[in-house]
Scaffold this active site. Structure first.
Site, PDB file in Angstrom:
ATOM      1  N   SER A  23      65.709  49.914 -35.026  1.00  0.00           N
ATOM      2  CA  SER A  23      65.217  51.117 -34.366  1.00  0.00           C
ATOM      3  C   SER A  23      64.956  50.888 -32.880  1.00  0.00           C
ATOM      4  O   SER A  23      64.779  51.843 -32.119  1.00  0.00           O
ATOM      5  CB  SER A  23      63.936  51.616 -35.039  1.00  0.00           C
ATOM      6  OG  SER A  23      64.194  52.076 -36.347  1.00  0.00           O
ATOM      7  N   HIS A  73      56.129  53.762 -40.889  1.00  0.00           N
ATOM      8  CA  HIS A  73      56.817  52.715 -41.648  1.00  0.00           C
ATOM      9  C   HIS A  73      55.940  52.165 -42.764  1.00  0.00           C
ATOM     10  O   HIS A  73      55.165  51.219 -42.560  1.00  0.00           O
ATOM     11  CB  HIS A  73      57.242  51.588 -40.710  1.00  0.00           C
ATOM     12  CG  HIS A  73      58.423  51.941 -39.868  1.00  0.00           C
ATOM     13  ND1 HIS A  73      59.725  51.642 -40.223  1.00  0.00           N
ATOM     14  CD2 HIS A  73      58.502  52.619 -38.711  1.00  0.00           C
ATOM     15  CE1 HIS A  73      60.553  52.096 -39.302  1.00  0.00           C
ATOM     16  NE2 HIS A  73      59.836  52.698 -38.366  1.00  0.00           N
ATOM     17  N   CYS A 114      61.165  57.521 -41.063  1.00  0.00           N
ATOM     18  CA  CYS A 114      61.444  57.480 -39.629  1.00  0.00           C
ATOM     19  C   CYS A 114      62.619  58.391 -39.265  1.00  0.00           C
ATOM     20  O   CYS A 114      62.495  59.603 -39.379  1.00  0.00           O
ATOM     21  CB  CYS A 114      61.683  56.031 -39.193  1.00  0.00           C
ATOM     22  SG  CYS A 114      61.650  55.785 -37.407  1.00  0.00           S
ATOM     23  N   GLU A 164      56.791  50.347 -45.093  1.00  0.00           N
ATOM     24  CA  GLU A 164      57.234  48.996 -45.457  1.00  0.00           C
ATOM     25  C   GLU A 164      56.704  47.950 -44.473  1.00  0.00           C
ATOM     26  O   GLU A 164      57.086  46.784 -44.539  1.00  0.00           O
ATOM     27  CB  GLU A 164      58.762  48.926 -45.498  1.00  0.00           C
ATOM     28  CG  GLU A 164      59.465  48.676 -44.169  1.00  0.00           C
ATOM     29  CD  GLU A 164      59.316  49.783 -43.156  1.00  0.00           C
ATOM     30  OE1 GLU A 164      59.540  49.532 -41.962  1.00  0.00           O
ATOM     31  OE2 GLU A 164      58.963  50.919 -43.549  1.00  0.00           O
TER      32      GLU A 164
END
Length: 417
Positions: A71, A380, A296, A382
């Site tokens: 990203s 996020h 995202c 994760e």
């Protein structure tokens, strides 16, 4: 690169990084912004130059995960924490096969590396990856400028040993910054995406054991790679999923042909609006009634597929300390964030509802379809190395696939009867 041969943390080694810094072993480097602001520091990575959108990240740890996050493609990352590199680098703490950030800006490079998992220093890691980095920058002043004026393009010129900073080089750095492409309208998902489909079965890391392997999957997930982070795939595998990662431009028909139980839309760089191929495929997949989970960029694509719109943020959200409120429960979670675009809450159509909002600025952080098993989150969940407050969204996705399978079995039984 003699300095990359030193033993991390060895104060008695003749190539001790403390002594190297005192000897002035780091050549000069120039950071220039498109508005003409120039900072002079020292090169801590590869020699050469780089350009990109300069953003700041407020995370206290995780510089290796940040550098390898797809990203950050075509972005130069400023770390606001003052002391960076103290725990070195290793082969495990990565979110992709290579560094994707265009460059790194820090205040102080740690003189000594000390961690039992470290295999090299941050400087050596940057050099080996041919990534430009600059230290001894007033990152507080830089961050304040980016906060007040918004993220802007910049350039780093890392000079060769013995080369001096001149006005001509300053002017060259500013010119490079001004010539860099704008992030608005830039489709980078297909740039960082995998060129071919592949299977993923690696599970989450455990102290003393490392990464595991998913050997008894219960569900099959097709994951669209718009710039996916490894830890997303690991967390899916950890929860009993066999994961098939597909290129960003995979059509809905091609995804359906893989017979998944659910579809995941990954994070990624750039502007979501040019990703018309992904928006079209997402719309068709959601309309089919298949469980879908987006993170995202995937969150933004899911919103655009429903008819919502997005916008470029002033300086974006980048860090590991962002409070987000769950509108259904009222619970506040501390989350990891990395995005420069957001979905306009007021643009959500009637069949979508907001589920999460940022407590920093009120921007939309989550949404769900009212009539389909599809939902998404802007941050996020994760997050590696953390925080992990919102990781339960992966369980919610697995539950949706389970419910869909039960419903399909009930329907099949009713038809048979």
């Amino acid at each position: 690169m003699r300095d990359c041969a030193q033993a991390p943390g060895d104060r008695n080694h003749p190539e001790n990084p403390v002594l190297l810094s005192l000897k002035g072993n780091f050549p000069p480097a120039i950071l220039a912004l498109a508005d003409g602001t120039v900072f002079i520091g020292n090169s801590i990575g590869a020699p050469g130059s780089t350009v990109g959108e300069v953003v700041f990240n407020t995370s206290m740890t995780g510089y290796q995960e940040i550098l390898t996050d797809p990203s950050y493609c075509q972005q130069i990352v400023t770390l606001t924490v003052s002391h960076v590199g103290n725990y070195g680098a290793n082969a495990e703490d990565v979110e992709a096969a290579r560094i994707h950030a265009a460059g790194l800006i820090i205040k102080d490079l740690s003189a000594v590396v000390s961690n039992f998992r470290s295999t090299e220093s941050l400087s050596c890691y940057l050099k080996r990856a041919n990534t430009v980095g600059i230290a001894n920058i007033d990152t507080r002043a830089l961050t304040r400028r980016l906060r007040s004026t918004g993220a802007q393009n910049g350039a780093i010129l890392a000079l060769a040993p013995g080369q001096e900073v001149t006005q001509a080089l300053r002017d060259e750095a500013v010119a490079q910054a001004r010539a860099a492409a704008s992030m608005t309208g830039l489709d980078l998902a297909k740039v960082v995406s995998t060129p071919t489909r592949y299977e993923w079965n690696q599970t989450e890391w455990q102290l003393g054991a490392g990464y595991g392997v998913q050997q008894a999957p219960q569900f099959h997930v097709v994951a669209y790679d718009f710039g996916v982070k490894y830890n997303i795939l690991r967390m899916l595998a950890e929860r009993g999923c066999r994961v098939t990662v597909v290129p960003a431009q995979t059509t809905a028909a091609e995804a359906f042909a893989l017979a998944p139980d659910g579809v995941f839309l990954s994070n990624g760089p750039g502007d979501p609006q040019p990703c018309d191929y992904a928006i079209a495929a997402t719309r068709e997949i959601i309309d089919s009634g298949m469980p879908v989970f987006g993170i995202c960029l995937g969150h933004q694509i899911m919103a655009l597929a429903a008819g919502a719109s997005s916008f470029k943020m002033a300086h974006g959200h980048h860090g590991g300390n962002h409070p987000v409120k769950d509108l259904d429960t009222g619970r506040v979670s501390i989350t990891s964030q990395n995005h420069g675009f957001a979905v306009k809450t007021e643009s959500l159509p009637a069949h979508l509802r907001a589920t999460h909002v940022s407590l920093f600025d009120g921007t939309l952080q989550g949404l769900a379809y009212r009539n389909k098993p599809a939902f998404s989150f802007q941050g996020h969940p994760e997050a590696s190395p953390g925080p992990h407050d919102i990781a339960g969204l992966f369980d919610r996705f697995v539950d949706a696939m389970h419910d869909a399978r039960v419903a399909a079995g009930s329907t099949a039984g009713a038809v048979a009867a």
